[in-house]
Enzyme design. Sequence first.
Site, PDB file in Angstrom:
ATOM      1  N   ASP A 188       0.851  -1.202   0.000  1.00 29.07           N
ATOM      2  CA  ASP A 188       0.000   0.000   0.000  1.00 29.07           C
ATOM      3  C   ASP A 188       0.884   1.249   0.000  1.00 29.07           C
ATOM      4  O   ASP A 188       0.799   2.080   0.903  1.00 29.07           O
ATOM      5  CB  ASP A 188      -0.937  -0.037   1.211  1.00 29.07           C
ATOM      6  CG  ASP A 188      -1.923   1.124   1.225  1.00 29.07           C
ATOM      7  OD1 ASP A 188      -2.168   1.699   0.149  1.00 29.07           O
ATOM      8  OD2 ASP A 188      -2.433   1.475   2.305  1.00 29.07           O
ATOM      9  N   ILE A 189       1.761   1.350  -0.998  1.00 31.62           N
ATOM     10  CA  ILE A 189       2.612   2.537  -1.142  1.00 31.62           C
ATOM     11  C   ILE A 189       1.858   3.543  -2.001  1.00 31.62           C
ATOM     12  O   ILE A 189       1.557   3.276  -3.167  1.00 31.62           O
ATOM     13  CB  ILE A 189       3.969   2.175  -1.774  1.00 31.62           C
ATOM     14  CG1 ILE A 189       4.726   1.183  -0.873  1.00 31.62           C
ATOM     15  CG2 ILE A 189       4.802   3.428  -2.010  1.00 31.62           C
ATOM     16  CD1 ILE A 189       6.039   0.706  -1.452  1.00 31.62           C
ATOM     17  N   GLU A 190       1.527   4.694  -1.417  1.00 34.40           N
ATOM     18  CA  GLU A 190       0.692   5.681  -2.095  1.00 34.40           C
ATOM     19  C   GLU A 190       1.446   6.999  -2.301  1.00 34.40           C
ATOM     20  O   GLU A 190       2.420   7.285  -1.614  1.00 34.40           O
ATOM     21  CB  GLU A 190      -0.582   5.938  -1.283  1.00 34.40           C
ATOM     22  CG  GLU A 190      -1.413   4.677  -1.038  1.00 34.40           C
ATOM     23  CD  GLU A 190      -2.664   4.968  -0.212  1.00 34.40           C
ATOM     24  OE1 GLU A 190      -3.205   6.088  -0.325  1.00 34.40           O
ATOM     25  OE2 GLU A 190      -3.097   4.070   0.539  1.00 34.40           O
ATOM     26  N   ASN A 191       0.949   7.781  -3.272  1.00 33.08           N
ATOM     27  CA  ASN A 191       1.415   9.147  -3.530  1.00 33.08           C
ATOM     28  C   ASN A 191       2.830   9.204  -4.104  1.00 33.08           C
ATOM     29  O   ASN A 191       3.473  10.228  -4.037  1.00 33.08           O
ATOM     30  CB  ASN A 191       1.327  10.002  -2.252  1.00 33.08           C
ATOM     31  CG  ASN A 191       1.457  11.496  -2.565  1.00 33.08           C
ATOM     32  OD1 ASN A 191       1.003  11.955  -3.616  1.00 33.08           O
ATOM     33  ND2 ASN A 191       2.088  12.239  -1.678  1.00 33.08           N
TER      34      ASN A 191
END
Length: 815
Positions: A188-191
Amino acid sequence: MYHYRLAENQDHSYDLIISVDRYHAEFGLDILSNLKAKKPYQDLSRFIREKSKDIRIKSVKLLVAGVMVASVPFGMFFPAEAAGSKFNMTYLYGGSVSQQIEQVKKVGSFNTVSPSYFDIDSAGKLVLNNVSTQLIEEMHSMGVKVVPMLSNHWDRRGGQLALKDPEGLASQIAGYVEQYNLDGVNVDIENVTHNERDAYTRLVARLRELIPQDKEVSVAVAANPNGWNTGWHGSYDYEALGRHADYLMIMAYDEHWQGSEAGPVASIGFVDRSIQYALERVPAEKIVVGVPFFGRIWSQDGAFNGNGVGINTVESIVRDFNAKVTYDETTQSPKAEFTVREGDKTITINGKRLTPGNYTIWYEDERSLEEKTELVHKYDLKGLGSWALGQATDNVLGNLSSWLEYSDEGVEGDTVLFGRVTATSLRVREEPTTDSAVIDGFQQGDIVTIVGTQSGWYQVRLADGRLGFVSALYIEIQPPAAVETRTGYITGDRVRVRESATTESTILEHVNRGDTVTVHGEEQNGWFHVELAGGVKGYVSADYVSFTEPVVTRTGYITGDRVRVRESATTESAILGHVNRGDTVTVHGEEQNGWFHVELAGGIKGYVSADYVSFTEPVVTRTGYITGDRVRVRESATTESAILGHVNRGDTVTVHGEEQNGWFHVELAGGVKGYVSADYVSFIEPVVTQTGYITGDRVRVRESATTESAILEHVNRGDAVTVYGEAENGWFQVELTSGVKGYVSADYVTFTQTGQVTATSLRVRQSATTDSKTLGYLKQGQTVTILEDTGTGWYRVELPDGLTGYVSADYVVVR
């Protein structure tokens, strides 16, 4: 009258065998349509109901006098016990471990939970976050998988730094999965941005290689209803990620976000379009729809601009402030509007108090969440995900399992049941009632395909794929006929396997070029009836089926320099071109007489000597950075071997291959090759730090590199800060002496500190003491460069003529 037993299959499923003697054949056939209607079958019903809780019953076989006369899918025979449920996962974020366990128990249908155990910090490092053995053991005792999420918590810089070494990060995670008996990882690596797209995919691919196949590797991906391919959305290569991951969890929310205008968190159209985008790239069975157990709040004065709030909190606000709730039919989203007045109950959201004024909350409730769950059934997706369990209301938790249930009733199973029409003519009706519309008809002797039963009626499949109902009184069950089977080979990519022989019917699965299928019978109206390796049966267009076994192709790697590619498999034939060491070629078939038939990247086909072709991928090299001082380079991977040299902190080395038993095989800049302990090698380029000095008064230190972000602290003229790396977009990342980290405008940072003399005459001394030799004098108002603050009341300074010395700090004002 009849006997029954269970027979285990090779795949550990079971068949229910019902045996009837020859004198009760009609009674035996009657069982197939009236199991739950008559008392004589009640013991069999109870037996099935109990056994189906623990085992999977695949089919029901009816034997009359020892001869099998019918084989019926279990879901058609006893649909209630064949019922199942879609995949159900949730994120555990917030609340105590005991609270989380109780909520999981309350729902009772979760397959997977994802606690927040793997964090990425602002420096891109993996941080283990309060792993609970109690939760892991409790979940495993309930048959629930524990698949922690790997999260950078929206920190773009941290995520980018972590993805500079996807292989190293994957190795760490795989180690923790094994160490703590976890069941996989949810990435869940975001942005991050489209620039990290390939690294993101490499991380997931490497995780899938390192983590055992019986454990899960999944990815939380941004909803992309508009097909964006840059920025945050561009970091997710759906198609590539889908090939490596067990499933993609679409974060189908934040249609409106903190900072946007007020609106639904996840309108039905937004979610539907996000699913359609995914289906164009990923098989349905690898798609999980993520729904929000939260809403967003906006205030008329702008103090709240879309802040997140759990729907359990929204429920309390609606009750306490008598909010006006409306349900928007178009977006299938509820909205609450309310007013806070002076003296009202104090409510805080994420530590921020609701002050008197008017507020609007867009959120989710049971109705809106059930509508979104229906899309899982509509598109036959893998299942549902939710963020986050601790924010749900009791009503949502109580209904979640029932929303995800589905039944196999009316769906054709592993063996088709056939019947012969005994009436002169037989009407096919739309519903199982004589009042229903007639949609077709059969004549006496016609053979019909039966796919379901319901209260004295058979559900039948017509030639055009439609379903209808006929009275069971006029159908005679037929023993299954022997059908010729052949092996077929699929010739297209993502070929649809349909429920019936028409392009209008439901898509059951996809098959790809080179896949083998079992073909039943002959082509009918341009379709073949096929069975897949996993047991799924359906129909495939005859245009994509061949009965000629395809030639196997593999990727080969050239091991020599200027290797000749010849027209035929002999050294006498013409040379078509050359290939070099490390080049890849497509190899067709097996070696023949010392030659391989190959195809080059440019499309040229020819023959290459088998002596120069390998099927082992060459060792990959990477740049590593030494993290210790005077680290030994040894002749072999052991502390007992000879020392070849030393490397120091910050030195770069070329790393060959992967870590083996705690060592890396490296090559130094001078060409020396040896082994270095893996403890002293990093694949993240070190960040250079330097001391900077503030040039303004009350300069703001912000949370991120923008004037819109929160102010963490202030610094003043002359303050020293630690500066990380170079300026980006006019900002420096800095660390204050107090340990606070943030961003300062580059306009207020210098790396040279100056001071102005305030004394009439100021001695410059050889060392930082009044007893030392005087080197010269400075006049009032003269400017000097400060090289160092000794901390003992002296500055080391540089004079205009280049001379350096020490002056009393009492008589110099820092500029």
